[in-house]
Each structure stands twice: as structure tokens, then as C-alpha cells.
Design a protein around this motif. Structure first.
Motif, mmCIF file in Angstrom:
data_model
loop_
_atom_site.group_PDB
_atom_site.id
_atom_site.type_symbol
_atom_site.label_atom_id
_atom_site.label_comp_id
_atom_site.label_asym_id
_atom_site.label_seq_id
_atom_site.Cartn_x
_atom_site.Cartn_y
_atom_site.Cartn_z
ATOM 1 N N LEU A 27 -1.303 -69.162 -88.124
ATOM 2 C CA LEU A 27 -0.584 -70.002 -89.098
ATOM 3 C C LEU A 27 -0.352 -69.247 -90.392
ATOM 4 O O LEU A 27 0.727 -69.280 -90.986
ATOM 5 C CB LEU A 27 -1.380 -71.285 -89.379
ATOM 6 N N ASN A 55 0.051 -66.254 -90.713
ATOM 7 C CA ASN A 55 1.102 -65.254 -90.506
ATOM 8 C C ASN A 55 2.485 -65.885 -90.441
ATOM 9 O O ASN A 55 3.469 -65.215 -90.166
ATOM 10 C CB ASN A 55 0.847 -64.482 -89.210
ATOM 11 N N GLY A 56 2.526 -67.165 -90.678
ATOM 12 C CA GLY A 56 3.818 -67.831 -90.703
ATOM 13 C C GLY A 56 4.309 -68.221 -89.326
ATOM 14 O O GLY A 56 5.481 -68.533 -89.143
ATOM 15 N N SER A 115 6.362 -73.701 -82.012
ATOM 16 C CA SER A 115 7.715 -73.168 -81.900
ATOM 17 C C SER A 115 7.863 -72.290 -80.655
ATOM 18 O O SER A 115 8.918 -72.283 -80.022
ATOM 19 C CB SER A 115 8.097 -72.382 -83.149
ATOM 20 N N TYR A 123 10.312 -72.905 -77.600
ATOM 21 C CA TYR A 123 11.247 -71.879 -77.144
ATOM 22 C C TYR A 123 11.133 -71.667 -75.632
ATOM 23 O O TYR A 123 12.123 -71.394 -74.958
ATOM 24 C CB TYR A 123 10.974 -70.557 -77.866
ATOM 25 N N PHE A 126 5.904 -61.914 -80.967
ATOM 26 C CA PHE A 126 5.449 -61.824 -82.360
ATOM 27 C C PHE A 126 3.983 -62.216 -82.537
ATOM 28 O O PHE A 126 3.399 -61.978 -83.584
ATOM 29 C CB PHE A 126 6.330 -62.693 -83.265
ATOM 30 N N PHE A 179 3.045 -69.917 -95.713
ATOM 31 C CA PHE A 179 3.137 -70.162 -94.271
ATOM 32 C C PHE A 179 4.542 -69.946 -93.719
ATOM 33 O O PHE A 179 4.824 -70.243 -92.569
ATOM 34 C CB PHE A 179 2.674 -71.585 -93.942
ATOM 35 N N THR A 180 5.426 -69.461 -94.565
ATOM 36 C CA THR A 180 6.800 -69.269 -94.106
ATOM 37 C C THR A 180 6.875 -68.027 -93.207
ATOM 38 O O THR A 180 6.443 -66.948 -93.595
ATOM 39 C CB THR A 180 7.746 -69.062 -95.307
ATOM 40 N N PRO A 181 7.383 -68.197 -91.983
ATOM 41 C CA PRO A 181 7.532 -67.024 -91.121
ATOM 42 C C PRO A 181 8.553 -66.041 -91.683
ATOM 43 O O PRO A 181 9.572 -66.465 -92.239
ATOM 44 C CB PRO A 181 8.002 -67.600 -89.783
ATOM 45 N N ALA A 226 6.583 -60.340 -87.335
ATOM 46 C CA ALA A 226 7.809 -60.348 -86.549
ATOM 47 C C ALA A 226 8.749 -59.255 -87.037
ATOM 48 O O ALA A 226 9.020 -59.144 -88.228
ATOM 49 C CB ALA A 226 8.478 -61.714 -86.655
ATOM 50 N N SER A 267 17.601 -64.738 -81.091
ATOM 51 C CA SER A 267 16.486 -65.084 -80.206
ATOM 52 C C SER A 267 15.154 -64.910 -80.937
ATOM 53 O O SER A 267 14.216 -65.683 -80.741
ATOM 54 C CB SER A 267 16.577 -64.283 -78.912
ATOM 55 N N ALA A 268 15.072 -63.878 -81.813
ATOM 56 C CA ALA A 268 13.847 -63.702 -82.603
ATOM 57 C C ALA A 268 13.623 -64.901 -83.516
ATOM 58 O O ALA A 268 12.510 -65.422 -83.644
ATOM 59 C CB ALA A 268 13.934 -62.422 -83.421
ATOM 60 N N GLU A 278 14.782 -67.921 -83.144
ATOM 61 C CA GLU A 278 14.520 -69.155 -82.396
ATOM 62 C C GLU A 278 13.103 -69.226 -81.832
ATOM 63 O O GLU A 278 12.583 -70.310 -81.577
ATOM 64 C CB GLU A 278 15.551 -69.309 -81.269
ATOM 65 N N LYS A 279 12.491 -68.035 -81.610
ATOM 66 C CA LYS A 279 11.118 -68.062 -81.159
ATOM 67 C C LYS A 279 10.217 -68.632 -82.243
ATOM 68 O O LYS A 279 9.162 -69.209 -81.961
ATOM 69 C CB LYS A 279 10.650 -66.643 -80.794
ATOM 70 N N LEU A 280 10.622 -68.441 -83.489
ATOM 71 C CA LEU A 280 9.783 -68.887 -84.611
ATOM 72 C C LEU A 280 10.144 -70.289 -85.079
ATOM 73 O O LEU A 280 9.268 -71.103 -85.369
ATOM 74 C CB LEU A 280 9.893 -67.892 -85.764
ATOM 75 N N ILE A 281 11.399 -70.572 -85.195
ATOM 76 C CA ILE A 281 11.810 -71.955 -85.519
ATOM 77 C C ILE A 281 13.075 -72.312 -84.755
ATOM 78 O O ILE A 281 13.998 -71.516 -84.663
ATOM 79 C CB ILE A 281 12.076 -72.165 -87.037
ATOM 80 N N LEU A 282 13.066 -73.482 -84.201
ATOM 81 C CA LEU A 282 14.293 -73.962 -83.561
ATOM 82 C C LEU A 282 15.106 -74.688 -84.625
ATOM 83 O O LEU A 282 14.550 -75.232 -85.564
ATOM 84 C CB LEU A 282 13.946 -74.890 -82.399
ATOM 85 N N PRO A 283 16.422 -74.669 -84.519
ATOM 86 C CA PRO A 283 17.247 -75.269 -85.562
ATOM 87 C C PRO A 283 16.997 -76.783 -85.703
ATOM 88 O O PRO A 283 16.595 -77.407 -84.765
ATOM 89 C CB PRO A 283 18.677 -74.991 -85.101
#
Lengths: 758, 122
Positions: A196, A198-199, A204, A208, A259, B76-78, B101, B114-115, B117-122
Motif C-alpha cells: 500500500l 508503494n502506491g 486493482s 485487472y 509491479f 499512497f498514490t501509485p 512500477a 496496460s501498465a 490499468e494494472k494499477l487503477i481501472l478507469p
């Protein structure tokens, strides 16, 4: 269309594969049962099918697919290979070639092509339908527990793991044909505490995942969650067990977690239904030497990342961790280490049958490699030319070095010496290319011995050893005659008749041994027999009779044995048609010394004789010792030189006019080359003497100066000078001067004759 | 509501490509031309993900990463870092600073998407 580089690659690949198909088919004609050939054939067809599908030639894919189906049945032994089938497959191969050609030109198939194709397909189909009934059993054999049986065709759709299953309809039927459990991936996720921070949001990734397939079930694992008081709300303690249905390959699924991979524990176990597919892919890998891990990765059963992890585990286990040995099935790994195959199964990366298939594949690859010794045939003339040129190169290089030294330019000298090192390497490689094992020459004597045994009613066995010893191809040709003489002599004069042997208390069967080995830059060949040995008295008697010695002379055994090399000498009472005409040993000696070799005899009466030949490894280039007398240069073969010492007046004076020198208390006879070659000019203050070992005896050669080692190329003197005694050839020095190469054994012989006469 | 992504890159063309790709996929996009610009634009703004180049004038990607990670609103922001293959040393530095990432330049728009979207979906 043909301009597309992908298509071009495809065309080149197909040409090779079609050639391989043809070769395999022709091989099959001779050996219809050969499994490896059948596999090779299958692989070629399989690859053509796969590649043509990828580049979009669907017609080729369709047709080849049918061929592959038949071959699959051949491979599993359900269809027997006969001439009719080979004929059909050759036609199919030609048809594929035709289709590829049409595709390259971008022209559609003609009506006659299509009719031909239909005909071929019908014939192929006839093979398939006749075996359909039995095909289920085979599938069940390979994977008993997991496979449903109602899909005999499923095996014929190997699904390239690198692409989504859009093209793999067969796989889908395959999946649906069995219970849900076995058709699912199982993914275990244990996120790292810092995920967490690490963001990264674990959810998610799971979201995915749904893009790649369907999450059948998801269990949240909360074992790691600490009591509330100790819990850090910013840390992640959760794990997930996911049953996942997807037609994507392992790599794609693993990439979802790229990641978080570093900090998390992720386990992706493929559906059991994929086992068969992995095994097929592994089986269809090309025959290249691969490690187990690599095979699994190439077969899609393991991702590179997983392999890395497994290797880490293996290395951590190792008592003596060594990165080089980190991987490999029984390849020098310490026994306490787990095999990579065991680790990947323990870590739930794949299934045992897949690993077994990889191990099997590796075994086959090794076998295939051993069989296909990577050799090409080259005309000996070409090699001779090459070696000749290398020889010239050596001379030219000597010239460069000399010039560089004369100019005194340091850089130049350095470059020249680099060059000479490289040339030496090239020379060695070129020489090596001409080396052949002596075994072939040895083996032909089996027949000779057999014939002699019959003819003379003797019982003789030929024992060959050291056949793997290598020597120059040219030499093997040239030693054949001398060897033949010696072996015949041993069989004829050496080995007694069986009754005689028994009366002497020896086994009735006599043994002749041929042995070869390398020794100090030469090759040594021994021809020994356990026969009667040489008879001293008879030899002396004969020698006196022939006037070679006088009856008062006292001679050592060695000296006596050497007498048999004299021209016209033979002690055999009966001249047989095998040997005994008294030309043999003389010819042998000449032959061997013309090869710059030496010959030595050891014998014990009643027990047998051993003749030892010592030959240089090659004839083209010699390692010599360069010496100077007056203004002339001479070269002695370095391998025979024992030492060089100064010859003081005192040593000569003490020898009372005879040619004997005192070398550290040892008396050595010597030859004055200055006298031998009648070179005029004044003597240097201190002469030098080169001590050479000839036929087991030390002999000195007196020269003005010893210049040093000299690697050189032998040049023949030409016909006119062929018979000059004591000179075996010439060489050209760096500055263009000619140096004569001394024929040491001949020089010693002629000096001995002088001595006897004098 | 659409999620917001901030793209930080000194190359306008890269910002453009990334911007178009992400907008098409349904994200809101906020652009900045270097670390300093990004910090200014971030104040009070809610972003769900940051795509950040490494080599930039004024404040480079690594320095920006370190700063933004200390901010309570953004810790916490990716963050996806953009790097070139030759920047292995930079990558190590970034990893040490907490970047997880990475997308290697040059990338295709789909790879970037794709990178993300792995972290956040819209």
C-alpha cells in the motif's frame, strides 16, 4: 507481400524445414521404425503449420495440419510407416512447397493444385479414419487422471502458449470437455506489507485479472493479520487464493503482477488440462542443448521469473553455492541440492508430468547431439593448401619480426608479436583439422592378421589400443606401409606355430599388439608380439656373413638389433611370400626416417619383440633448432634435441683423436657438421655441441653457433636433391635465407658406417 | 467519476501521446512539464495515479518521487516511472526511493495503458 521481413523469414524457415522433411522421409525409407527420424519429421511439419498460421497463410496451415495429424499417429505407433505412406508424405511435402511458393508470389492456387490437394487430403484422411477407434487409449495413457476421453482430436491442436486462445478453438472444446476444477488456473497471492505504501492497491490487480478471464472463486486469506493493537493500517496483511479461468498463457497472467512481483509471493499453477499442452510444446522444441529450466520456460510451463526464483531456492540450498552449477539435472550439482524439477513442483509452479517430459526431452537432446557429430567432409587437398598457406604465413611473419627488430620500433615489435601469437593459433587449428585418429589404420590389420593366420596355420590375435590417438592425415597414409611390414614380420617371424608355443609353455594363441599414444609432441606407435623374440647369435652370424661387422666386435643388444635394418639383411631361413626377403626392415627404416621419425627395438629371446616408432605429429611444420656453421644455416628437429653445451678444446683433446666428447663425465660420440658438409672458414673460439637422441643413443653435432628455436615450414628439396644424404629438406628463414633441415638418423648411420670402415 | 492521472514529462509529444491514450481509455488527464510544475499543480488536486519521466529539468523524476512520497495526501498514490533501457543506475536509485512500477521508453501506447490499468481501472 514478399517484401515483408516476417514473410521473408518465414520463407527461409520453410525452405529449411521442407528440406528437413524430405531428408527425414528418405531416411525413413531405409529405417521405417526410427523414432528420432519420425520425431524430426513431425517437428518439421508442426513448425511449418505453426509459422504459416502466425504469418496468416491459413491454407498452408490447414493442409499441414492434416499432415501433422497423420504424423502424430505415426509417432504414437498407430500408423505403420510403409513405402506407400512415405510416397504420400513426399507428395504432401511437395504440395506444401508449392503452396508456399504460391504464397510468396501472392498468386492463388490453380484448379489442378486444388484437385491435387483434395486428393492428398482424402488419402491422409483414410489413414486417420482407420485409426480413429484406437486413439482414445493413447491419450489416456499419457495423462490418466485429468483427461476426458471424448475428444480424440484435442491432441492435434497444440495451442501456442504465446498467444491468446482466439485461434485455438480446439483448446476451448478441450477445456469444456472436463470438470471445472481441472480447467482452472490457481493463483496464490501473498502481498508484501509495503504494497500500500508503494502506491499499489491489491484489488486493482485482481480487477485487472478479470480482463484476462473469469475469477471462478476468490478466498481472502487473513492468517497474517495481527491483533488490532499491533496492526499498522498502512500495511497490507492480506492474501488471496484465486481460481481463475483463462485461456491466456502463464506469462501474460504473471505480467499482471509485474509491479508487485518483487515484494510479493505469487504462485500461478496452471490448469491441469494444460499439462498435455505443455508436454507437447516441450516435445516439439528444437534439438538444442538446453537445461531443464530452459526447456520448461520455452515450453511455456514456467515463466523466466519463476525459473529465477527456483534457481534462487536451489542456490540457497546448495552447500557450496555456485552460480554456474545453479541449474541442471544431475550436471555436477552437489547431491544435497534439490533438482530444479523438484523445486518447481514443490513451489507449485508446474506439475510432475511436465517436468518428466522436460527431463525426457533433455535426454533426447543429448542423445541427438551425440549422434549428429558436427562434422563436414573436406577434401584433403584443400586442407593441404590451407596448411601450406599457413606455412607461408609463418615465414612471412618471421620476416616481419626480423624487420621489426632491426628497425627497433617498440610498437612495431609488439604488433608483430601479437600477430605471431595469432598465427601460431591459426597454425595449431589448421593442424588440428588435419588430425585423424590412428584407429582406422590399425583396424585394417585385423584382416591382415586373419589372412596370415590362415595361411601359416598359426593362431594369432590382434589387440589394438590407443586408436583414438590423433595424427596428421598425411602421416597415416605414409605409415601404412612400414606398419604393414612390421605387423607381417611379427606374425611371420615373431609368433610361433601353436605346437611350438605350447611346447614352450605359452598359450597356443599368439598376440600382436598395436598401441599408440602421444608423448612429448610426438606420436609413439608400438608393435609388439609375444613370439620368439630376436635371436642374437643368428643376427651376429648373419651380419658377419654379410660383412656388416667383423666377428671380434663386441656389440650391445641394441647395436645387434639395429643390424636387422641393414639393406639385404634377413635371418629367416625360408623366404615366405609374407616377409623374409630382407628388404622389409630396410624399407621400414627408410620410410620412418623420411617421416622424421625414429625406430627402436626391444626384444627378449623367447618372450617377444617390441618395435617402437616415434613420429612427429605432423609433417608440414617442424619445431626446429636453428644452428649456424660458417655462413650456412641448418635446422635440427627440436623434439630429438636433448641439450646444447659448449665444446671446449679440453674435451676434444681428451678424446685421443676419436670423435668423442666428454659431457659432464659422459662420453658422447659426435659428428662435425663442418667436416660433414665440407664448410670452409675459420672456427669460432668456442664451438657448441648439440646433443641429440637417436634410436636410444646420444649423439653430438658440433656446430659454430646455436641460434635458437625456430618454427618452420618444411619445403621439399626437389627431385634432383632428393637423395642427398643427411638432408631431409629445406626451409626459408625470415630474411629469405635458405636453411637445410638435417636428417639426423641418416647422418648418424653414415657416420657409423665410416667408423666401421675406418 | 473518471479517475485522474497526472503525466509529468518535459517532452510535449510524449505528454500528448500519453494524454490521448489515457483520455481515450476514460481517464481524466492532468499534465505537468517537470517535477516543480507538477508539485505546484498538485496542491489540493486529487490524483489517482502519476506517470513521471525520470530525466527532466528543474526537478527530475527521482527528486519529485521523494518529495511527493512525503506528502500525506499523495503518499499512497501509485507512480509509474518512465525510463530508458540505458538508465539502469537511475532505475536502481528510483527503486530505492520507492518506485515500483516502470515503463521502459520507447513504449507503445497500449503498453502504457496496460501498465496504468494494472494499477487503477478507469
Amino acid at each position: 507481400m514478399a517484401d515483408d521481413p516476417v514473410i521473408q523469414t518465414f520463407m527461409i524457415e520453410c525452405t529449411e524445414l521442407l528440406q528437413a522433411m524430405e531428408d527425414a522421409l528418405l531416411r525413413l525409407e531405409a529405417a521405417p521404425e526410427d523414432e528420432e527420424t519420425i520425431n524430426a519429421l513431425f517437428r518439421s511439419a508442426h513448425t511449418i503449420k505453426g509459422s504459416s498460421g502466425i504469418v496468416g497463410f491459413e491454407n498452408i496451415e490447414r493442409f499441414t495440419h492434416k499432415v501433422e495429424n497423420v504424423l502424430e499417429q505415426v509417432r504414437s505407433g498407430k500408423i505403420k510407416v510403409d513405402n506407400e505412406l512415405i510416397e504420400l508424405l513426399l507428395k504432401c511435402r511437395d504440395h506444401i512447397a508449392n503452396l508456399i511458393e504460391l504464397a510468396e508470389k501472392d498468386t492463388p492456387a490453380s484448379a489442378s493444385d486444388r484437385t491435387a490437394e483434395e486428393g492428398l487430403l482424402r488419402q491422409l484422411q483414410s489413414y486417420l479414419t482407420s485409426t480413429d477407434k484406437q486413439s482414445n487409449t493413447k491419450i489416456n495413457d499419457t495423462a490418466p487422471s485429468q483427461l476426458g476421453s471424448n475428444s480424440p482430436n484435442s491432441l492435434n491442436y497444440p495451442h501456442p502458449s504465446s498467444e491468446p486462445s482466439g485461434s485455438g478453438d480446439g483448446v476451448r472444446t478441450f477445456l469444456h470437455g472436463r470438470d471445472v476444477e481441472s480447467g482452472n488456473w490457481h493463483i496464490s497471492l501473498r502481498f508484501g506489507e509495503d504494497v500500500l505504501r508503494n502506491g499499489m492497491d491489491p484489488i486493482s490487480f485482481i480487477n485487472y485479472l478479470t480482463r484476462l478471464g473469469e475469477i471462478v472463486s476468490l478466498t481472502t486469506i487473513t492468517d497474517a493479520v495481527p491483533p488490532a493493537a499491533e496492526m499498522d493500517p498502512e500495511s497490507c496483511y492480506l492474501g488471496f487464493e484465486i481460481d481463475f479461468k483463462s485461456d491466456f498463457d502463464k506469462q501474460t497472467i504473471e505480467d499482471v503482477f509485474e509491479f508487485v512481483r518483487e515484494d510479493c509471493k505469487i504462485c500461478i499453477l496452471p490448469p491441469r488440462s494444460r499439462i498435455e499442452e505443455y508436454i507437447q510444446l516441450i516435445n516439439s522444441l528444437p534439438e538444442a542443448p538446453l537445461k531443464i529450466g530452459e526447456i520448461l520456460v520455452r515450453g511455456g510451463a514456467l515463466t523466466p521469473h519463476e525459473l529465477e526464483e527456483a534457481l534462487k531456492i536451489q542456490n540457497a540450498e546448495a552447500v557450496y553455492p555456485s552460480p554456474l552449477e545453479g541449474e541442471g539435472q544431475g550436471e555436477g550439482c552437489s547431491q544435497r541440492k534439490s533438482l530444479i524439477g523438484e523445486i518447481v513442483v514443490d513451489e507449485k509452479m508446474t506439475y510432475p508430468p511436465v517436468v518428466d517430459a522436460a527431463v525426457e526431452k533433455q535426454k533426447k537432446q543429448k542423445e541427438a547431439q551425440a549422434r549428429e557429430a558436427k562434422t563436414i567432409r573436406v577434401d584433403t587437398n584443400k586442407l593441404d593448401q590451407l596448411v601450406n598457406l599457413v606455412g607461408e604465413l609463418v615465414i612471412a611473419n618471421a620476416n616481419i619480426i626480423q624487420n621489426a627488430q632491426r628497425l627497433g620500433d617498440i610498437d612495431m615489435i609488439e604488433s608483430a608479436s601479437t600477430l605471431s601469437r595469432l598465427i601460431e593459433d591459426i597454425r595449431d587449428r589448421a593442424m588440428q583439422a588435419r588430425m585423424v585418429p590412428i584407429g582406422e589404420s590399425f583396424n585394417r590389420f585385423h584382416r591382415v592378421i586373419r589372412d596370415i593366420s590362415r595361411e601359416m596355420s598359426k593362431d594369432i590375435e590382434l589387440a589394438v589400443s590407443g586408436g583414438e590417438t590423433e595424427l596428421d592425415k598425411n602421416l597415416t597414409e605414409k605409415i601404412n606401409d612400414p606398419l604393414m611390414h612390421l605387423v607381417r614380420n611379427a606374425a611371420d617371424h615373431g609368433i610361433e606355430k601353436p605346437d611350438v608355443r605350447i611346447s614352450k609353455g605359452k598359450p597356443a594363441k599368439g598376440v600382436i599388439r598395436l598401441n599408440a599414444f602421444n608423448d612429448a609432441g610426438s606420436i609413439v606407435i608400438e608393435i609388439s608380439d609375444d613370439g620368439s623374440g630376436l635371436n642374437r647369435e643368428k643376427i651376429i652370424e648373419k651380419a658377419v656373413e654379410k660383412g656388416l661387422i667383423n666377428s671380434e666386435q663386441t656389440l650391445s643388444d641394441k647395436e645387434i638389433y639395429k643390424l636387422i635394418f641393414a639393406p639385404g639383411f634377413s635371418t629367416a631361413e625360408n623366404v615366405t611370400n609374407i616377409s623374409g626377403r630382407g628388404v622389409g626392415m630396410d624399407v621400414v627404416r627408410k620410410g620412418i626416417s623420411s617421416l622424421r621419425g625414429s625406430i627402436d627395438i626391444n626384444s627378449q629371446e623367447g618372450l617377444g619383440t617390441t618395435i617402437t616408432l616415434r613420429l612427429p605429429l605432423t609433417l608440414a611444420i617442424i619445431e626446429g633448432l636453428l644452428v649456424k656453421i660458417g655462413g650456412e644455416y641448418f635446422v635440427l628437429t627440436l623434439s630429438s634435441v636433448e641439450e646444447c653445451v659448449d665444446l671446449t678444446r679440453e674435451d676434444i683433446a681428451n678424446s685421443h683423436g676419436r670423435h668423442l666428447a666428454n659431457v659432464r663425465g659422459q662420453i658422447v660420440p659426435y659428428i662435425r657438421l663442418r667436416e660433414q658438409f665440407m664448410i670452409k672458414g675459420s672456427l669460432p673460439d668456442i664451438e657448441q655441441i648439440v646433443i641429440v637422441r637417436v634410436e636410444g643413443q646420444r649423439v653430438g653435432f658440433v656446430v659454430d653457433h646455436v641460434i635458437g628455436e625456430h618454427q618452420t615450414v618444411l619445403k621439399n628439396l626437389g627431385r634432383i636433391y632428393k637423395d642427398i644424404e643427411g638432408i631431409s629438406g629445406a626451409t626459408i628463414l625470415g630474411d629469405g635465407t635458405v636453411a637445410l633441415i638435417l636428417d639426423v638418423p641418416r647422418l648418424v648411420q653414415s657416420a657409423e658406417r665410416e667408423e666401421v670402415r675406418g | 467519476m473518471a479517475k485522474t492521472i497526472m503525466t509529468i514529462d518535459d517532452s510535449a509529444s510524449i505528454r500528448q501521446v500519453v494524454g490521448i491514450t489515457l483520455k481515450k481509455a476514460g481517464y481524466e488527464v492532468l499534465e505537468a512539464c517537470d517535477g516543480k510544475d507538477a508539485l505546484n499543480k498538485l496542491t489540493g488536486q486529487k490524483v489517482h495515479l502519476i506517470v513521471c519521466d525520470v530525466n527532466m529539468p528543474n526537478m527530475d523524476g527521482i527528486a519529485f518521487l521523494k518529495t511527493v512520497k512525503q506528502h500525506p495526501a499523495y503518499k499512497f498514490t501509485p507512480i509509474i516511472m518512465l525510463t530508458t533501457e540505458s538508465q539502469e543506475a537511475k532505475k536502481q536509485e528510483g527503486k530505492a526511493a520507492g518506485a515500483k512500477a516502470w515503463v521502459v521508453k520507447p513504449f507503445k501506447p497500449e503498453q502504457m495503458l496496460s501498465a496504468v490499468e494494472k494499477l487503477i481501472l478507469p
